[in-house]
Design an enzyme around this catalytic site. Structure first.
Site, PDB file in Angstrom:
ATOM      1  CB  ALA A  45      -1.020   0.210   1.197  1.00  0.00           C
TER       2      ALA A  45
ATOM      3  CG  ASN B 183       2.464  -5.541   7.306  1.00  0.00           C
ATOM      4  OD1 ASN B 183       3.377  -5.866   8.255  1.00  0.00           O
ATOM      5  ND2 ASN B 183       1.475  -6.248   7.504  1.00  0.00           N
TER       6      ASN B 183
ATOM      7  CG  HIS C 173      -1.009   4.227   4.335  1.00  0.00           C
ATOM      8  ND1 HIS C 173      -0.967   3.768   5.522  1.00  0.00           N
ATOM      9  CD2 HIS C 173      -1.623   3.374   3.710  1.00  0.00           C
ATOM     10  CE1 HIS C 173      -1.333   2.511   5.945  1.00  0.00           C
ATOM     11  NE2 HIS C 173      -1.770   2.094   4.619  1.00  0.00           N
TER      12      HIS C 173
END
Length: 276
Positions: A129, A197, A227
């Protein structure tokens, strides 16, 4: 170690360690057919359930325990972090390639890099991601002053994390965006092993876990994992934001993760690779 389809007499045999919300999507994408790749085996804790989930594939692979993946050329790890070493160590010790989804667990077991080096194995971390990993890696060829990631998620997706439990945070009482963690990537990997992660991969690509700053924000207004990465370097300054649609089965993970794993596998058998 680089594989190209025209240099091999057979496809790369891919083994999946785990068949949860990420694993089943990877299995379906591989089953759809990628020249040079073969879904050879799946390891799962509940093997009967795994067989049932795989029954709809065109070519269902055999299902067994982790030892069954010992004949695979590459193993895709998609396990709970507590089981990470159980597949990582034997895979790397025999000189095979390990593709890692639980990047936070890798930060807690960095000795595995030495094991890979000694045994001729290789660890691959898909972008997952993260937006802008190529730019971050390139920037780190020059001086980098700072790298920070802000991860914004719904409170429900953070439930049960060690940091939440240890600090008795009532996620149901969060009514507005709230910063619930500030620290480094290695600290975040311990505080939120199932949620960070992205931060762990960013740390490995950039300045390392001790110099990568992380903030985790619980926001009841969001329905996606967001993010934002900010980089200050001599060669570039940039901010990258990505909004990931959560996996319907597991909101801690996003729908981009299995696709990133398959894109990584596809690169290994492609005669051309785009990006660093």
């Amino acid at each position: 170690m680089h594989f190209a389809p025209y240099a091999r007499s057979r496809p790369l045999r891919i083994g999946l360690a785990g068949l949860g919300s990420i694993g089943i999507q990877v299995a379906r994408l591989l089953d759809a057919g990628i020249p040079g790749l073969e879904l050879a085996a799946v390891a799962a804790g509940d093997q009967d359930r795994a067989r049932a989930r795989l029954a709809g594939l065109a070519n269902p692979p055999p299902v067994g325990d982790l030892a069954m993946l010992g004949e695979c050329d590459m193993v895709v790890e998609m396990l709970p972090s507590r089981l990470f070493v159980d597949i990582a160590r034997p895979t790397l010790a025999r000189g095979a390639t390990l593709i890692v989804a639980s990047v936070g667990a890798l930060l807690s077991n960095m000795e595995l890099i030495d094991l890979a080096r000694a045994g001729g194995g290789r660890i691959l971390v898909p972008s997952g991601a993260i937006l802008g990993l190529d730019a971050i890696k390139a920037a780190c060829e020059s001086r980098v002053a700072s790298i920070r990631i802000d991860t914004r998620k719904s409170p429900a997706s953070l439930a049960g994390a060690p940091h939440i439990v240890a600090n008795a945070i009532d996620i149901h009482a969060i009514a507005a965006p709230t910063v619930i963690f500030t620290g480094t990537a290695d600290e975040a990997a311990i505080a939120f092993p199932a949620n960070t992660n992205v931060a762990a991969a960013l740390a490995l690509a950039g300045l390392g876990p001790a110099r990568t700053d992380v903030r985790v924000i619980a926001d009841p207004a969001v329905d996606r994992n967001i993010h934002t990465i900010t980089v200050e370097a001599d060669s570039a300054r940039f901010t990258a934001t990505i909004e990931i649609v959560p996996n319907a089965e597991n909101p801690r993970s996003g729908q981009l993760t299995p696709r990133s794993i398959v894109a990584c596998l596809r690169d290994l058998v492609s005669p051309i690779r785009i990006g660093s």
